[in-house]
Scaffold this motif. Sequence first.
Motif, short mmCIF file in Angstrom:
data_model
loop_
_atom_site.label_atom_id
_atom_site.label_comp_id
_atom_site.label_asym_id
_atom_site.label_seq_id
_atom_site.Cartn_x
_atom_site.Cartn_y
_atom_site.Cartn_z
N MET A 1 0.99 -1.48 -0.05
CA MET A 1 0.09 -0.23 -0.29
C MET A 1 1.04 1.25 -0.45
O MET A 1 0.76 2.63 -1.01
CB MET A 1 -1.16 0.37 0.75
CG MET A 1 -2.20 1.03 1.20
SD MET A 1 -3.38 1.01 0.05
CE MET A 1 -3.68 2.91 0.15
N ILE A 2 1.80 1.02 0.99
CA ILE A 2 2.83 2.67 0.97
C ILE A 2 3.68 2.33 -0.21
O ILE A 2 3.59 3.42 -0.63
CB ILE A 2 3.85 2.63 2.27
CG1 ILE A 2 2.48 2.93 4.22
CG2 ILE A 2 5.36 3.25 1.77
CD1 ILE A 2 3.59 3.23 4.48
N GLU A 3 4.23 1.59 -0.81
CA GLU A 3 4.81 1.52 -1.62
C GLU A 3 3.70 2.31 -3.20
O GLU A 3 4.50 2.43 -3.74
CB GLU A 3 5.29 0.34 -1.87
CG GLU A 3 6.88 -0.30 -1.59
CD GLU A 3 6.28 -1.08 0.13
OE1 GLU A 3 4.68 -1.21 0.28
OE2 GLU A 3 6.87 -0.89 1.07
N GLU A 4 2.73 1.58 -3.14
CA GLU A 4 1.64 2.05 -4.00
C GLU A 4 1.79 3.02 -4.45
O GLU A 4 1.82 4.07 -5.56
CB GLU A 4 0.25 0.64 -4.28
CG GLU A 4 -0.29 0.97 -5.67
CD GLU A 4 -1.34 0.97 -5.22
OE1 GLU A 4 -1.67 -0.21 -4.75
OE2 GLU A 4 -2.45 1.34 -5.98
N LEU A 5 1.58 3.86 -2.72
CA LEU A 5 0.96 5.16 -3.22
C LEU A 5 2.30 6.12 -3.60
O LEU A 5 2.37 7.25 -3.95
CB LEU A 5 0.55 5.75 -1.18
CG LEU A 5 -0.56 5.43 -0.95
CD1 LEU A 5 -0.65 5.65 0.12
CD2 LEU A 5 -1.82 6.58 -2.11
N ALA A 6 3.52 5.55 -2.49
CA ALA A 6 4.69 6.61 -3.03
C ALA A 6 5.10 5.98 -4.03
O ALA A 6 5.22 7.54 -4.94
CB ALA A 6 5.61 5.66 -1.79
N GLY A 7 5.02 5.06 -4.88
CA GLY A 7 4.82 5.29 -6.22
C GLY A 7 3.62 6.18 -7.38
O GLY A 7 5.09 7.10 -7.99
N ARG A 8 2.93 6.29 -7.01
CA ARG A 8 2.12 6.58 -7.92
C ARG A 8 2.30 8.27 -7.00
O ARG A 8 2.66 9.55 -8.19
CB ARG A 8 0.28 7.17 -7.66
CG ARG A 8 0.02 5.56 -7.60
CD ARG A 8 -0.89 5.04 -7.62
NE ARG A 8 -2.37 6.27 -7.70
CZ ARG A 8 -3.48 5.50 -7.86
NH1 ARG A 8 -4.18 5.24 -6.69
NH2 ARG A 8 -4.25 7.04 -7.55
N ILE A 9 2.97 8.99 -5.95
CA ILE A 9 3.32 10.08 -6.05
C ILE A 9 4.78 11.01 -6.59
O ILE A 9 4.32 11.66 -7.53
CB ILE A 9 3.60 10.47 -4.40
CG1 ILE A 9 2.23 10.45 -4.05
CG2 ILE A 9 4.26 11.72 -3.86
CD1 ILE A 9 2.79 10.29 -1.95
N ALA A 10 5.26 9.84 -6.43
CA ALA A 10 6.96 10.11 -7.36
C ALA A 10 6.23 10.71 -8.67
O ALA A 10 7.00 11.28 -9.62
CB ALA A 10 8.09 8.64 -7.27
N GLU A 11 5.35 9.73 -9.07
CA GLU A 11 5.37 9.47 -11.03
C GLU A 11 4.22 11.63 -10.91
O GLU A 11 5.63 11.94 -12.00
CB GLU A 11 4.30 8.85 -11.11
CG GLU A 11 4.65 7.87 -12.67
CD GLU A 11 3.58 7.25 -12.66
OE1 GLU A 11 1.88 7.06 -13.23
OE2 GLU A 11 3.72 5.98 -11.80
N LEU A 12 3.59 11.63 -10.12
CA LEU A 12 3.10 12.62 -10.51
C LEU A 12 4.40 13.92 -10.52
O LEU A 12 4.16 15.16 -10.88
CB LEU A 12 1.46 13.13 -9.64
CG LEU A 12 0.32 12.75 -9.75
CD1 LEU A 12 -0.16 12.81 -9.05
CD2 LEU A 12 0.53 13.63 -11.49
N LYS A 13 5.12 13.76 -9.58
CA LYS A 13 5.77 14.52 -9.08
C LYS A 13 7.08 14.63 -9.71
O LYS A 13 6.65 16.13 -10.74
CB LYS A 13 6.87 13.89 -7.97
CG LYS A 13 7.13 15.60 -7.28
CD LYS A 13 8.13 14.55 -5.51
CE LYS A 13 9.53 14.30 -6.36
NZ LYS A 13 10.35 13.19 -5.84
N SER A 14 7.15 14.11 -10.60
CA SER A 14 7.93 14.32 -12.05
C SER A 14 7.25 14.69 -13.33
O SER A 14 7.96 15.41 -13.98
CB SER A 14 9.42 13.02 -11.81
OG SER A 14 8.07 12.23 -12.55
N LYS A 15 5.95 14.31 -13.40
CA LYS A 15 5.18 14.94 -14.26
C LYS A 15 5.22 16.62 -14.15
O LYS A 15 5.05 17.50 -15.40
CB LYS A 15 4.12 13.97 -14.36
CG LYS A 15 3.45 14.26 -15.37
CD LYS A 15 2.68 13.77 -15.58
CE LYS A 15 0.62 13.94 -16.04
NZ LYS A 15 0.06 12.78 -15.98
N LYS A 16 4.76 16.78 -12.91
CA LYS A 16 4.60 18.51 -12.71
C LYS A 16 5.88 19.03 -12.40
O LYS A 16 5.34 20.28 -12.00
CB LYS A 16 3.21 18.39 -11.49
CG LYS A 16 1.76 18.03 -12.51
CD LYS A 16 1.18 18.10 -11.15
CE LYS A 16 0.06 17.39 -11.37
NZ LYS A 16 -1.63 17.49 -11.19
#
Length: 306
Positions: A1-16
Amino acid sequence: MIEELAGRIAELKSKKNAVILAHNYQRGEIQDIADFVGDSLGLSIAASKTKAKLIVFCGVYFMAETAKILDPDKKVIMPEVNAGCPMADMITAEGLKKLKAEHPQARVVCYVNSSAEVKAGSDICCTSANAVKVVNSIKDADEIIFVPDKYLGMYTQSKVKGKKFIFWEGYCPTHMRILPRDIEKQKAEHPAAKVVVHPECRPEVTALADEVLSTEGMINFAKKAEAREIIVGTEVGLLHRLRKENPGKTFYPASDLATCPNMKLTTLEKLLWSLEEERTEIIVPQAIADRARAAIQRMIEIGRQD
Ligand code: 13P
Ligand code: SF4
């Protein structure tokens, strides 16, 4: 769960093209995902230097507001905008104005734990990492109005010569929970340990400490200290970094009750939502921001003492 959230956050962070700034008291999982973790002074400096377009601030309101004041052209968002600082809310711009009218010769030093309006009415800002240095930099006045933390003010007064201090009745409810008997108990249980405490603690507590330091000052102390055991008199969130960065040393919280509920409001879920929706945006009216910025920038030029 934490890994999944962390992965989505990292993806959005670099996109934005976003940067995540987190205070030392944030939940461990927030600290672990942040680009920069630090104390109030370190976070202000990081905010003023970042090249990112979007600043996601994980901390309390005055910290995100300070970042916005320093970086007015950037979008600053908070995953949990209701995370306030009760100490910062203990003073208003009107209250400060009244105090200034009673002491017209005094210079005003405001702790960064204050609103933009209070900063705008101050000559210079300070943090727990540089309050003594900031007061010593004031050469054209003998009287100092120090707001809002009376305990940081009293600690600073004890380190400064030749100035008369006027205090505000403000304090941190979290650091107030640390009592002298807590330190005495820990010292009795761990006689070889060094004691570090935050200057927001009451004077009876700072009197029992080996060092009185900002949160980043404690991180630096722990790294360099020969002591293998350290008793930590501040909000318990700091133990995450202390333990992570010093696996060979043991850290004891002075009191498990020293937890700041506002600092714990930010969660990974809220961080992800805020990045997805780019909210809640921090807005500071320009006239107030311009005056507050002058007080913060004077402080940044002075740098750290710890
Ligand atoms: P530091 O600047 O030392 O991290 O302190 C901030 C704060 O809110 C302490 O309660
Ligand atoms: Fe404010 Fe105290 Fe929480 Fe720091 S620990 S944010 S001073 S209430």
